[in-house]
Design a protein around this motif. Sequence first.
Motif, PDB file in Angstrom:
ATOM      1  N   GLU A  80     -36.236 -31.081 -28.674  1.00 36.64           N
ATOM      2  CA  GLU A  80     -35.072 -30.762 -27.852  1.00 36.64           C
ATOM      3  C   GLU A  80     -34.689 -29.284 -27.987  1.00 36.64           C
ATOM      4  O   GLU A  80     -34.361 -28.619 -27.003  1.00 36.64           O
ATOM      5  CB  GLU A  80     -33.882 -31.640 -28.262  1.00 36.64           C
ATOM      6  N   PHE A  81     -34.727 -28.778 -29.240  1.00 38.82           N
ATOM      7  CA  PHE A  81     -34.395 -27.372 -29.464  1.00 38.82           C
ATOM      8  C   PHE A  81     -35.399 -26.456 -28.771  1.00 38.82           C
ATOM      9  O   PHE A  81     -35.020 -25.446 -28.182  1.00 38.82           O
ATOM     10  CB  PHE A  81     -34.377 -27.067 -30.958  1.00 38.82           C
ATOM     11  N   ASP A  82     -36.680 -26.828 -28.835  1.00 31.74           N
ATOM     12  CA  ASP A  82     -37.703 -26.013 -28.179  1.00 31.74           C
ATOM     13  C   ASP A  82     -37.486 -26.003 -26.669  1.00 31.74           C
ATOM     14  O   ASP A  82     -37.618 -24.955 -26.022  1.00 31.74           O
ATOM     15  CB  ASP A  82     -39.095 -26.559 -28.521  1.00 31.74           C
ATOM     16  N   ASN A  83     -37.152 -27.165 -26.116  1.00 34.52           N
ATOM     17  CA  ASN A  83     -36.867 -27.227 -24.677  1.00 34.52           C
ATOM     18  C   ASN A  83     -35.630 -26.393 -24.331  1.00 34.52           C
ATOM     19  O   ASN A  83     -35.611 -25.692 -23.308  1.00 34.52           O
ATOM     20  CB  ASN A  83     -36.639 -28.679 -24.252  1.00 34.52           C
ATOM     21  N   PHE A  84     -34.602 -26.475 -25.194  1.00 31.22           N
ATOM     22  CA  PHE A  84     -33.389 -25.683 -24.973  1.00 31.22           C
ATOM     23  C   PHE A  84     -33.699 -24.189 -25.019  1.00 31.22           C
ATOM     24  O   PHE A  84     -33.206 -23.411 -24.197  1.00 31.22           O
ATOM     25  CB  PHE A  84     -32.344 -26.030 -26.032  1.00 31.22           C
ATOM     26  N   ARG A  85     -34.531 -23.788 -25.998  1.00 34.84           N
ATOM     27  CA  ARG A  85     -34.895 -22.379 -26.126  1.00 34.84           C
ATOM     28  C   ARG A  85     -35.638 -21.907 -24.883  1.00 34.84           C
ATOM     29  O   ARG A  85     -35.361 -20.814 -24.354  1.00 34.84           O
ATOM     30  CB  ARG A  85     -35.775 -22.179 -27.361  1.00 34.84           C
ATOM     31  N   LYS A  86     -36.573 -22.723 -24.414  1.00 33.11           N
ATOM     32  CA  LYS A  86     -37.332 -22.346 -23.218  1.00 33.11           C
ATOM     33  C   LYS A  86     -36.421 -22.248 -21.998  1.00 33.11           C
ATOM     34  O   LYS A  86     -36.556 -21.330 -21.178  1.00 33.11           O
ATOM     35  CB  LYS A  86     -38.446 -23.361 -22.969  1.00 33.11           C
ATOM     36  N   ARG A  87     -35.488 -23.216 -21.885  1.00 30.78           N
ATOM     37  CA  ARG A  87     -34.547 -23.175 -20.761  1.00 30.78           C
ATOM     38  C   ARG A  87     -33.666 -21.932 -20.840  1.00 30.78           C
ATOM     39  O   ARG A  87     -33.384 -21.283 -19.825  1.00 30.78           O
ATOM     40  CB  ARG A  87     -33.668 -24.435 -20.742  1.00 30.78           C
ATOM     41  N   SER A  88     -33.212 -21.604 -22.074  1.00 29.08           N
ATOM     42  CA  SER A  88     -32.349 -20.441 -22.249  1.00 29.08           C
ATOM     43  C   SER A  88     -33.071 -19.160 -21.862  1.00 29.08           C
ATOM     44  O   SER A  88     -32.490 -18.289 -21.202  1.00 29.08           O
ATOM     45  CB  SER A  88     -31.862 -20.351 -23.703  1.00 29.08           C
ATOM     46  N   VAL A  89     -34.334 -19.036 -22.305  1.00 27.39           N
ATOM     47  CA  VAL A  89     -35.122 -17.845 -21.968  1.00 27.39           C
ATOM     48  C   VAL A  89     -35.298 -17.740 -20.457  1.00 27.39           C
ATOM     49  O   VAL A  89     -35.147 -16.659 -19.858  1.00 27.39           O
ATOM     50  CB  VAL A  89     -36.494 -17.893 -22.671  1.00 27.39           C
ATOM     51  N   LYS A  90     -35.592 -18.875 -19.827  1.00 27.62           N
ATOM     52  CA  LYS A  90     -35.785 -18.878 -18.377  1.00 27.62           C
ATOM     53  C   LYS A  90     -34.492 -18.531 -17.652  1.00 27.62           C
ATOM     54  O   LYS A  90     -34.490 -17.734 -16.698  1.00 27.62           O
ATOM     55  CB  LYS A  90     -36.288 -20.251 -17.926  1.00 27.62           C
ATOM     56  N   GLU A  91     -33.379 -19.148 -18.107  1.00 21.66           N
ATOM     57  CA  GLU A  91     -32.091 -18.884 -17.466  1.00 21.66           C
ATOM     58  C   GLU A  91     -31.678 -17.422 -17.648  1.00 21.66           C
ATOM     59  O   GLU A  91     -31.134 -16.810 -16.726  1.00 21.66           O
ATOM     60  CB  GLU A  91     -31.025 -19.812 -18.047  1.00 21.66           C
ATOM     61  N   LYS A  92     -31.933 -16.875 -18.856  1.00 24.76           N
ATOM     62  CA  LYS A  92     -31.590 -15.475 -19.098  1.00 24.76           C
ATOM     63  C   LYS A  92     -32.395 -14.562 -18.183  1.00 24.76           C
ATOM     64  O   LYS A  92     -31.857 -13.600 -17.617  1.00 24.76           O
ATOM     65  CB  LYS A  92     -31.866 -15.125 -20.562  1.00 24.76           C
ATOM     66  N   ALA A  93     -33.691 -14.879 -18.047  1.00 26.10           N
ATOM     67  CA  ALA A  93     -34.535 -14.078 -17.158  1.00 26.10           C
ATOM     68  C   ALA A  93     -34.038 -14.170 -15.721  1.00 26.10           C
ATOM     69  O   ALA A  93     -34.031 -13.164 -14.984  1.00 26.10           O
ATOM     70  CB  ALA A  93     -35.986 -14.553 -17.260  1.00 26.10           C
ATOM     71  N   GLU A  94     -33.612 -15.367 -15.319  1.00 25.04           N
ATOM     72  CA  GLU A  94     -33.096 -15.546 -13.959  1.00 25.04           C
ATOM     73  C   GLU A  94     -31.803 -14.760 -13.755  1.00 25.04           C
ATOM     74  O   GLU A  94     -31.588 -14.151 -12.704  1.00 25.04           O
ATOM     75  CB  GLU A  94     -32.847 -17.033 -13.690  1.00 25.04           C
ATOM     76  N   ILE A  95     -30.929 -14.784 -14.799  1.00 33.82           N
ATOM     77  CA  ILE A  95     -29.665 -14.044 -14.701  1.00 33.82           C
ATOM     78  C   ILE A  95     -29.931 -12.551 -14.555  1.00 33.82           C
ATOM     79  O   ILE A  95     -29.323 -11.870 -13.714  1.00 33.82           O
ATOM     80  CB  ILE A  95     -28.786 -14.319 -15.939  1.00 33.82           C
TER      81      ILE A  95
END
Length: 206
Positions: A80-95
């Motif tokens: 779950e943490f790995d998925n959260f980290r990947k989502r965060s990186v993707k969301e940050k890149a999108e922002i």
Amino acid sequence: MGNNNTNAPLDEERLHREAEGVESLDDVQAAYDEENSQLDEANDMLNQQEADIDALNKQLADAQAQVEKEKKEYLFLMAEFDNFRKRSVKEKAEIIKNASESTLKGLLPIVDDFERALDATAKSDDPAGIREGMELIYQKLVKYLAQNGVKAIESTGKPFDPELHEAIAMVPAADDSQKGVVIDTPSKGYMINDKVLRHAKVAVGQ
């Protein structure tokens, strides 16, 4: 007949001696009961040990099951943490991407104004009118930068601050009050949200 009478006392004496070496029935029974009691105690101890072993085996099985459960929970949390980290990186890149797009898109109307002004200068002989138009575009650009957190650093006439200024020249000061003070700013510096975006290039009095 005579022989039987002669041997009778001898047989009684022999039987008496033999009887002295034999335990009584009560003694035999007592010994038997003692052995049975000891055997029962040994069986009780064995049963208790088996019960203790069963209890320990159950505790071990429970502990192993708990460890296995916690291991699965840990692996699940890690996933779950790995998925959260990947989502965060993707969301940050999108922002960042969207912010860049939004910022650049906001500059396009100003570019349009510059293009219209350039077209106008080719057809106009009025320098004052051209300058006025450029002033309006410049003010529009400065306002847009301020709306995005970008502001010019105050330099000329201010004490030299290495956190904000980059000294590119040292010039003689007219008086002591100008020593260590920015005399001129060939290139403005800018801040973005209280962070230096670009240091001001300045000439400092000495």
